[in-house]
Design a protein around this motif. Structure first.
Motif, PDB file in Angstrom:
ATOM      1  N   ASP A   1      22.999  51.367   7.725  1.00 20.03           N
ATOM      2  CA  ASP A   1      22.325  51.911   6.541  1.00 20.03           C
ATOM      3  C   ASP A   1      23.295  52.711   5.686  1.00 20.03           C
ATOM      4  O   ASP A   1      23.236  52.666   4.449  1.00 20.03           O
ATOM      5  N   THR A   2      24.187  53.457   6.338  1.00 22.36           N
ATOM      6  CA  THR A   2      25.198  54.211   5.583  1.00 22.36           C
ATOM      7  C   THR A   2      26.120  53.271   4.820  1.00 22.36           C
ATOM      8  O   THR A   2      26.461  53.521   3.656  1.00 22.36           O
TER       9      THR A   2
ATOM     10  N   ASN B   1      25.275  50.324  14.750  1.00 20.56           N
ATOM     11  CA  ASN B   1      23.892  50.729  14.939  1.00 20.56           C
ATOM     12  C   ASN B   1      23.214  50.855  13.586  1.00 20.56           C
ATOM     13  O   ASN B   1      23.856  50.710  12.536  1.00 20.56           O
ATOM     14  N   LYS B   2      21.923  51.115  13.603  1.00 22.89           N
ATOM     15  CA  LYS B   2      21.151  51.138  12.363  1.00 22.89           C
ATOM     16  C   LYS B   2      21.641  52.232  11.417  1.00 22.89           C
ATOM     17  O   LYS B   2      21.725  52.025  10.203  1.00 22.89           O
ATOM     18  N   ALA B   3      21.990  53.391  11.946  1.00 22.42           N
ATOM     19  CA  ALA B   3      22.442  54.487  11.093  1.00 22.42           C
ATOM     20  C   ALA B   3      23.729  54.115  10.350  1.00 22.42           C
ATOM     21  O   ALA B   3      23.837  54.336   9.130  1.00 22.42           O
ATOM     22  N   ASN B   4      24.705  53.550  11.067  1.00 20.45           N
ATOM     23  CA  ASN B   4      25.966  53.172  10.419  1.00 20.45           C
ATOM     24  C   ASN B   4      25.774  52.024   9.434  1.00 20.45           C
ATOM     25  O   ASN B   4      26.424  51.979   8.384  1.00 20.45           O
TER      26      ASN B   4
ATOM     27  N   SER C   1      33.338  54.264  16.080  1.00 20.12           N
ATOM     28  CA  SER C   1      32.113  53.917  15.362  1.00 20.12           C
ATOM     29  C   SER C   1      31.449  52.727  16.037  1.00 20.12           C
ATOM     30  O   SER C   1      32.105  51.729  16.338  1.00 20.12           O
TER      31      SER C   1
END
Length: 595
Positions: free
Chosen positions: A72-73, A67-70, A64
């Motif tokens: 935000d999740t 980043n922005k996706a992780n 992992s």
């Protein structure tokens, strides 16, 4: 056609009491609900009630990236975890590229939320290769030290049979609590050899390993020696040892771990993970009313998880204790070590281990909402006092009181008697707003913060604007020469359209602001939208019917100079009457007598 219209108008004017009774019933019902719920005041946000502010720093995990996706999740999962505990008005938002700020208001379950908000909650089901009491518990042959506590019956008892294979065995190593270090080391070595061929993961997938080469055999021997040394030195009663046990182990590695059962610490050697916690579809805390296990967590696996779980339990059921046990490992700590006598099929399983209700619910909550994609380290924990927020609230309320006073002065100067209608309408609106806010606290978790207070203050102007629109329409009708009662009814349709359009624009702005923003700004938008809706309700069900009743009173109907509806003061025109003129030649023959 005119007569029916007058009849309907008269009927509407004669029954304003229905609307007033309806809003009175609503106020009484809502107030009764507020007192019945036990929440007599609105819930307060962190800026008014105080609380805890936590700064978490993300760390790249295995596979992992930060980043922005992780990020935000992670924010979404943390939000759902906190909301699942019933903590309202918590704020979870990113700061920069690798920090998350969590603000938890002081109140119910806030401590539990603080403990689990950054927990990775990675769950693995690993076969137990060896295990024994650790630290002081290893030197005591007492039943409490040698038994598995809530996850194992006491020595001398026979485990009960169950369709879900809940039966537990005595903890590993309980058969000889006085075993020497040499015999323990030999047992670990034998367990590692037995667990290496084949591995549970390989068995579960149906694949077989080729014969080991000399180099592979030498590597396995080194791994076994290293794990044996780690296991021998591991003292699970020490926090530092627990934190470092199996710290860098991957899901496919054999590792060591610690677990606490009924206050006693045990250490284990665990094989590669057979089932991943991400394959848990649903988890919930339930109380076992049929047995003695108390609170437990029931899990439902996905299809692939159910197949893997059936394979590993079927394999373990053929082995002897302790190799017939599997460890349920959460964030590197063993929470339960049940054993099985037969394969568990159907995709259903349970975690039990003398859980308290709070512990079971917290575990189910974390498993239900998933594992965080990143690991987080606490950078700072700050206690927020309500002193600063209280000062700001005091200043905000003072500003609101000044604004309300200026509005009242304006209404008295320009509308005189009509200002009583406006004041009564504002009072009704304030009562509804307060009661609904108090009820929304336990209902949807709404909490009053400083921006929400600002939204309520802004709503004073919106509500007053609706009254002014209606009053001015009535006065326009009086200026055209009409008496008060028809003026009230004729002014309403045009004022109603203006009020609805104005309130719709305000509500639309509040809705858009609520959707596109986060945190405290949403409190402002929510309060603004709520008070805008209540403005429509108050104007339709209170202000208009009240004006209809007052139009029948001589003080207002007679145009008293202090009523605010004095025709002379408003510059009213006298009624215009048409004068009949002689008809022209085209109108018909002229009477000879008139000629």
């Amino acid at each position: 056609m005119a007569a029916p219209k007058r009849g309907r108008s008269a009927s509407a004017q004669s029954k304003p009491g229905r609307s007033l009774a309806l809003i009175l019933i609503a106020i009484v019902a809502l107030t009764g609900g507020m007192f019945a719920s036990g929440h007599k005041t609105p819930r307060l946000g962190i800026d008014l009630a105080g609380g805890t502010s936590i700064t978490l720093k993300a760390k790249a995990d295995q596979g992992s990236a930060i980043n922005k996706a992780n990020m935000d999740t992670a924010v979404d999962i943390m939000n759902r975890r906190v909301n699942g505990l019933g903590v309202s008005e918590a704020e979870v938002q990113t700061q920069g590229t690798d920090n998350i700020i969590v603000n938890i208001p002081k109140g119910t379950n806030s401590k539990e939320a603080q403990e689990q908000v950054g927990t990775t909650a990675k769950l693995y089901f690993r076969p137990v290769l060896a295990g024994e009491p650790s630290g002081a518990a290893a030197q005591s042959p007492s039943p409490s030290a040698s038994s598995g506590g809530g996850s194992s019956p006491k020595p001398g008892t026979s485990p009960s049979s169950s369709a879900s294979s809940k039966e537990k065995a005595s903890s590993p190593g309980s058969s000889s609590p006085t075993a020497t270090a040499t015999s323990q080391g030999r047992a670990v070595t034998d367990a590692l050899k037995a667990g290496s061929t084949p591995s549970p993961s390989g068995s579960a997938s149906g694949s077989s390993k080729p014969p080991a080469t000399p180099s592979a055999s030498g590597s396995a021997s080194k791994t076994a020696s290293r794990l044996q040394a780690q296991y021998a030195a591991l003292d699970c009663t020490k926090p530092a040892d627990r934190a470092n046990a199996g710290k860098k182990a991957k899901p496919g590695d054999t590792t060591v771990a610690c677990g606490e059962i009924d206050g006693a610490w045990f250490k284990y050697v665990l094989g590669p993970a057979a089932v991943d916690g991400t394959e848990v579809k649903k988890a919930q805390a339930v109380f076992d009313t049929q047995g003695a296990s108390g609170w437990q967590v029931q899990m439902t696996f996905t299809k692939s998880g159910a197949d893997k779980f059936a394979d590993i339990t079927g394999e373990l059921a053929q082995k002897t204790q302790p190799q017939n046990e599997f460890g349920i490992v959460l964030d590197g700590e063993v929470v339960s070590t049940p054993f099985v006598r037969q394969a568990i099929t159907g995709g259903q399983a349970e975690i039990s281990g003398s859980f308290k209700q709070e512990e079971a619910q917290n575990l189910a909550n974390m498993l239900s909402y998933g594992a965080l994609p990143l690991s987080f380290q606490e950078q700072s924990v700050t206690t927020v006092t309500a002193a600063l927020g209280g000062e700001q609230l005091h200043a905000g309320l003072l500003a609101g009181a000044i604004g309300l006073a200026l509005v009242m002065i304006y209404l008295v100067v320009f509308y005189r008697g009509l200002s009583l209608v406006a004041m009564a309408s504002l009072l009704v609106s304030a009562m509804l707003t307060y009661v609904i806010m108090a009820l929304l606290g336990p209902a949807i978790g709404f909490a009053l913060n400083l921006p929400a207070v600002c939204g309520a203050i802004v709503a004073i102007g919106i509500t007053a604007d609706s009254f002014i629109v209606y009053f001015e329409r009535i006065r326009d009708e009086i200026r055209e020469g009409r008496t008060l009662r028809p003026a009230v009814e004729r002014a309403w349709p045009r004022a109603r359209r203006t009020i609805l359009v104005s309130d719709f624009v305000s509500f639309l702005a509040a809705a858009v602001l609520f959707i596109v923003t986060v945190g405290k700004v949403q409190g402002f938008a929510f309060t603004l939208g709520l008070t805008t809706v209540l403005d429509v309700v108050v104007v339709f069900l209170f202000t208009k019917p009240l004006m209809t009743l007052l139009a029948r009173r001589q003080f207002f109907a007679g145009g008293h100079k202090w009523s605010g509806l004095d025709p002379k003061g408003l510059g009213a025109k006298p009624p215009l009457r048409r004068t009949r003129r002689p008809a022209g030649p085209a109108a018909g023959p002229v009477d000879p007598k008139e000629a």
